[in-house]
Design a protein around this motif. Structure first.
Motif, PDB file in Angstrom:
ATOM      1  N   LYS A  65       0.847  -1.190   0.000  1.00 50.37           N
ATOM      2  CA  LYS A  65       0.000   0.000   0.000  1.00 50.37           C
ATOM      3  C   LYS A  65       0.879   1.236   0.000  1.00 50.37           C
ATOM      4  CE  LYS A  65      -4.350   1.618   1.797  1.00 50.37           C
ATOM      5  NZ  LYS A  65      -5.483   1.370   2.684  1.00 50.37           N
ATOM      6  N   LEU A  66       0.661   2.079  -0.980  1.00 54.35           N
ATOM      7  CA  LEU A  66       1.371   3.351  -1.048  1.00 54.35           C
ATOM      8  C   LEU A  66       0.305   4.431  -1.063  1.00 54.35           C
ATOM      9  CD1 LEU A  66       4.313   2.800  -3.573  1.00 54.35           C
ATOM     10  CD2 LEU A  66       4.481   3.532  -1.185  1.00 54.35           C
ATOM     11  N   GLY A  67       0.212   5.208   0.018  1.00 53.85           N
ATOM     12  CA  GLY A  67      -0.865   6.193   0.125  1.00 53.85           C
ATOM     13  C   GLY A  67      -2.190   5.459   0.196  1.00 53.85           C
ATOM     14  N   ARG A  68      -3.119   5.793  -0.717  1.00 53.62           N
ATOM     15  CA  ARG A  68      -4.428   5.146  -0.691  1.00 53.62           C
ATOM     16  C   ARG A  68      -4.529   3.959  -1.644  1.00 53.62           C
ATOM     17  NH1 ARG A  68      -9.083   8.091   0.790  1.00 53.62           N
ATOM     18  NH2 ARG A  68     -10.067   7.352  -1.119  1.00 53.62           N
ATOM     19  N   VAL A  69      -3.459   3.709  -2.382  1.00 58.33           N
ATOM     20  CA  VAL A  69      -3.530   2.666  -3.415  1.00 58.33           C
ATOM     21  C   VAL A  69      -2.716   1.436  -3.028  1.00 58.33           C
ATOM     22  CG1 VAL A  69      -3.068   2.102  -5.835  1.00 58.33           C
ATOM     23  CG2 VAL A  69      -3.885   4.390  -5.225  1.00 58.33           C
ATOM     24  N   ARG A  70      -3.386   0.255  -3.046  1.00 60.07           N
ATOM     25  CA  ARG A  70      -2.684  -1.017  -2.810  1.00 60.07           C
ATOM     26  C   ARG A  70      -2.366  -1.639  -4.163  1.00 60.07           C
ATOM     27  NH1 ARG A  70      -1.609  -4.487   1.168  1.00 60.07           N
ATOM     28  NH2 ARG A  70      -2.746  -3.234   2.695  1.00 60.07           N
ATOM     29  N   THR A  71      -1.073  -1.805  -4.435  1.00 60.83           N
ATOM     30  CA  THR A  71      -0.646  -2.356  -5.727  1.00 60.83           C
ATOM     31  C   THR A  71      -0.223  -3.811  -5.552  1.00 60.83           C
ATOM     32  OG1 THR A  71       0.087  -0.183  -6.446  1.00 60.83           O
ATOM     33  CG2 THR A  71       0.928  -2.055  -7.676  1.00 60.83           C
ATOM     34  N   CYS A  72      -0.733  -4.660  -6.447  1.00 56.18           N
ATOM     35  CA  CYS A  72      -0.476  -6.100  -6.371  1.00 56.18           C
ATOM     36  C   CYS A  72       0.469  -6.525  -7.486  1.00 56.18           C
ATOM     37  CB  CYS A  72      -1.789  -6.877  -6.519  1.00 56.18           C
ATOM     38  SG  CYS A  72      -3.069  -6.282  -5.415  1.00 56.18           S
TER      39      CYS A  72
END
Lengths: 118, 118
Positions: A65-72
């Motif tokens: 999670k970076l800020g409000r975005v969770r990247t997979c």
């Protein structure tokens, strides 16, 4: 007795669901956010998060999670472990079949004594 | 949306258990009776029969009863379906990585303007 490989249990379990397979399929094309994963599945974010947890527990996917975005992102090692297990068994089976074929071909060359044994 | 392939669901589900994987492993070496499958697992016959039902439902194994003996054989097509699904995704991912590598190698050849952008 049983060679218990928890990772294999979890990887195959993770792949046993069509939504999770769709997520893996998407991630093999590049990293994606949870919303991007949810869109084609017509699934709620909490639903996708649940599947994501199963995928992460299996080691197939990692998320950050970076800020409000969770990247997979996909973790290909787990995919390779499962592939290898299947490939080894498939190869074993085919070798056995080859040997059986050779044996039967050898039998054809023998004089046909005992042909009516069966 | 979801490409629901019941066979893939069932095959991966079947492979998610170490006892069932041990049975598949044994059967890739040749047909076996239920008792032969049970022996190395130190499992009761009813327990093995339950796993056998899951394996048969998935299409990985077929069994036939002749007299008092039920003989099980591997069905390699189901194994191949699962293998193919994984291999395709792994290949997709590796191709993407190759393209990324080529792109980055190309970037190295460029004049180093914007090097401090990140």
């Amino acid at each position: 007795m049983l060679n218990h490989q928890p990772s294999l249990d979890l990887v195959f379990q993770a792949l046993a669901d069509p939504a999770r397979r769709a997520m893996v399929d998407r991630l093999t094309r590049g990293p994606a956010s949870v919303s991007e994963l949810a869109r084609p599945l017509a699934m709620s974010l909490p639903g996708v998060m649940q599947h994501l947890q199963v995928l992460e527990a299996s080691g197939l996917v990692r998320s950050q999670k970076l800020g409000r975005v969770r990247t997979c992102t996909i973790q290909p090692a787990a995919l390779r472990t499962a592939e290898q297990w299947i490939t080894e068994r498939r190869t074993l089976w085919e070798r056995r079949l080859d040997r059986l074929g050779e044996y039967l071909a050898g039998q054809d060359d023998q004089p046909s004594q005992g042909e009516n044994d069966g």
